[in-house]
Design an enzyme around this catalytic site. Structure first.
Site, short mmCIF file in Angstrom:
data_model
loop_
_atom_site.label_atom_id
_atom_site.label_comp_id
_atom_site.label_asym_id
_atom_site.label_seq_id
_atom_site.Cartn_x
_atom_site.Cartn_y
_atom_site.Cartn_z
NE ARG A 83 -4.11 -1.33 0.53
CZ ARG A 83 -4.47 -2.37 -0.74
NH1 ARG A 83 -3.50 -3.14 -1.43
NH2 ARG A 83 -5.88 -2.68 -0.60
CG HIS A 97 -3.18 -0.37 -7.11
ND1 HIS A 97 -3.70 0.11 -5.87
CD2 HIS A 97 -3.09 -1.78 -6.51
CE1 HIS A 97 -3.87 -0.90 -4.97
NE2 HIS A 97 -3.64 -1.79 -5.56
P1 NDP Z 1 -1.81 -11.89 4.98
O1 NDP Z 1 -3.17 -11.23 5.43
O2 NDP Z 1 -2.13 -13.37 4.70
O3 NDP Z 1 -0.14 -11.87 5.45
C1 NDP Z 1 0.23 -10.59 6.28
C2 NDP Z 1 1.59 -11.05 6.31
O4 NDP Z 1 2.30 -9.60 7.13
C3 NDP Z 1 1.86 -11.81 7.32
O5 NDP Z 1 2.93 -12.90 7.68
C4 NDP Z 1 1.54 -11.33 9.00
O6 NDP Z 1 2.25 -11.57 9.53
C5 NDP Z 1 2.42 -9.90 8.26
N1 NDP Z 1 2.57 -8.86 8.75
C6 NDP Z 1 0.76 -8.14 9.34
N2 NDP Z 1 1.25 -6.50 9.95
C7 NDP Z 1 2.41 -7.00 10.90
C8 NDP Z 1 3.86 -6.23 11.44
N3 NDP Z 1 2.92 -5.48 12.07
N4 NDP Z 1 5.26 -6.63 11.32
C9 NDP Z 1 5.58 -7.83 10.93
N5 NDP Z 1 4.46 -8.42 9.68
C10 NDP Z 1 3.50 -8.12 9.51
O7 NDP Z 1 -2.27 -10.50 3.70
P2 NDP Z 1 -1.36 -11.60 2.53
O8 NDP Z 1 0.01 -12.05 2.10
O9 NDP Z 1 -2.80 -11.91 1.46
O10 NDP Z 1 -1.63 -9.62 1.06
C11 NDP Z 1 -1.02 -8.75 1.96
C12 NDP Z 1 -0.91 -7.07 1.49
O11 NDP Z 1 0.20 -7.39 -0.08
C13 NDP Z 1 -3.00 -6.45 1.24
O12 NDP Z 1 -3.25 -6.01 2.75
C14 NDP Z 1 -3.24 -5.62 0.29
O13 NDP Z 1 -2.20 -4.75 0.85
C15 NDP Z 1 -1.38 -5.70 -0.72
N6 NDP Z 1 -2.03 -6.14 -2.01
C16 NDP Z 1 -1.68 -5.53 -3.07
C17 NDP Z 1 -1.97 -5.81 -4.35
C18 NDP Z 1 -1.39 -5.08 -5.25
O14 NDP Z 1 -2.10 -5.21 -6.49
N7 NDP Z 1 -0.41 -3.47 -5.06
C19 NDP Z 1 -2.93 -6.84 -4.36
C20 NDP Z 1 -3.17 -7.72 -3.23
C21 NDP Z 1 -2.82 -7.00 -2.00
P3 NDP Z 1 1.75 -12.78 10.53
O15 NDP Z 1 2.21 -13.80 9.55
O16 NDP Z 1 3.02 -13.33 11.38
O17 NDP Z 1 0.26 -12.32 10.49
C1 OXD Z 2 -6.21 -5.54 -3.18
C2 OXD Z 2 -5.21 -4.90 -4.43
O1 OXD Z 2 -5.92 -5.82 -1.96
O2 OXD Z 2 -6.00 -5.39 -5.65
O3 OXD Z 2 -6.41 -7.14 -3.67
O4 OXD Z 2 -4.74 -4.04 -3.92
#
Ligand code: NDP
Ligand code: OXD
Length: 308
Positions: free
Chosen positions: A223, A271
């Protein structure tokens, strides 16, 4: 029981088609044509206007059209009903492809060859070996895990940082604030795949950059609000960072006058690193709708306290 699509800034025709395909008898409504708001029990949302979900007094579930849910949780008046999100292997694969592209493009200096081409200049450069480029992935969830395994399979050394302890084959794992500095030290490329929460907003800042080796490269495809934009400019000016590949921004579309456009070290994409494919994800969303109707446990639930 009506299913509402509430995504004012998105084209929804493909979503309507795929949802109807998955459940032909569904009472499907598309914002702003909600009909009687009391009929709506399930809302599939992307960047809804804050507050509007309160109009639906029988709402039982809110679904995100994407993997991220920050667009939902930033609504201070969000109804207290379960929230589900998209989890889709093809989305993880698409993100991984983008990240491989970003890193290999940089490593094999395609940006410089592009410039050479404009000058019709033949200028071979010795490529770096993957084994000498440590990749650091912030977030080892659905997307981060797939990316980490892909880099590892190409023989990159990989470190990953999460909130809670994790193990992953071939990956050096780190967790929590105490591990943040050790995670960052030694990285050549820092990739952000964190959800946007109160704890991760602004995490790509000058203090973080200071803990990286000089000349590290940044990739942010999570993000825009993870990045303190002026700190990136300063880090590029000082040489602390050598460049960045950014897919997400504070303001999207990135305004024409934004300083990032004038920086050749910054690769900008709009994006698109992993677009949600309605065909792939609608069956899962409709499955959650059916589960909600039958009182079965929902899949891919979001923890509101954690923020993801
Ligand atoms: P998940 O919820 O599967 O994974 C999130 C990861 O981040 C987990 O490993 C979690 O740790 C870790 N995390 C969360 N908070 C913290 C913190 N404070 N400190 C350290 N680690 C942290 O999310 P996804 O992998 O599915 O997606 C991640 C993000 O990618 C989405 O939220 C979205 O914003 C972004 N995204 C962007 C897209 C784009 O097109 N640009 C498309 C899709 C997603 P733990 O495993 O310990 O819970
Ligand atoms: C998502 C994105 O969160 O596309 O899926 O950013």
């Amino acid at each position: 029981m009506a299913f509402l699509i509430l995504a004012p800034s998105s084209r929804t025709s493909a979503w309507e088609k795929e949802i109807r395909k998955a459940e032909p008898d569904l009472d499907l409504r598309v914002w702003p044509d909600t009909g009687d708001p009391d009929d709506v029990t399930f809302a599939l949302c992307w960047k809804h206007p804050p507050g509007v979900l309160n109009r639906f007094s029988n709402l039982k579930c809110i679904a995100s059209m994407g993997a991220g849910v920050d667009h939902l949780l930033q609504d201070p008046a969000l109804p207290e009903v379960p929230i589900v999100r998209v989890v889709d292997p093809s989305m993880a694969r698409s993100m991984t492809e983008y990240l491989l592209m970003a890193v290999l493009f940089r490593m094999r200096q395609l940006d410089r060859y592009w410039q050479d081409r404009l000058q019709r200049t033949w200028h071979p450069r010795v490529p770096e070996q993957a084994a000498s480029v440590r990749i650091g992935i912030m977030g080892l969830g659905q997307l981060g895990s797939d990316a980490a395994q892909a880099f590892f399979s190409l023989r990159f050394p990989v470190s990953a940082w999460s909130r809670t302890p994790k193990t992953a084959e071939g990956i050096d794992t780190f967790c929590g604030e105490a591990d943040f500095a050790p995670f960052l030290s030694g990285l050549r490329v820092l990739i952000c795949l964190l959800p946007l929460t109160d704890r991760t907003r602004g995490i790509l800042n000058r203090h973080t950059f200071e803990m990286l080796p000089d000349g590290a490269y940044l990739v942010n495809s999570a993000r825009g609000e993870h990045l303190v934009e002026e700190d990136l400019i300063a880090a590029l000016d000082s040489g602390k960072l050598s460049g960045a590949c950014l897919d997400v921004f504070h303001t999207e579309p990135l305004p024409r006058e934004h300083p990032f456009w004038g920086r050749p070290e910054i690769t900008i994409t709009p994006h698109i690193s992993s677009l949600t494919n309605p065909k792939a994800v609608c069956p899962g969303i409709v499955d959650n709708y059916r589960r909600m109707k039958s009182g079965l446990p929902l899949r891919h639930l979001v923890d509101r306290q954690r923020g993801y």
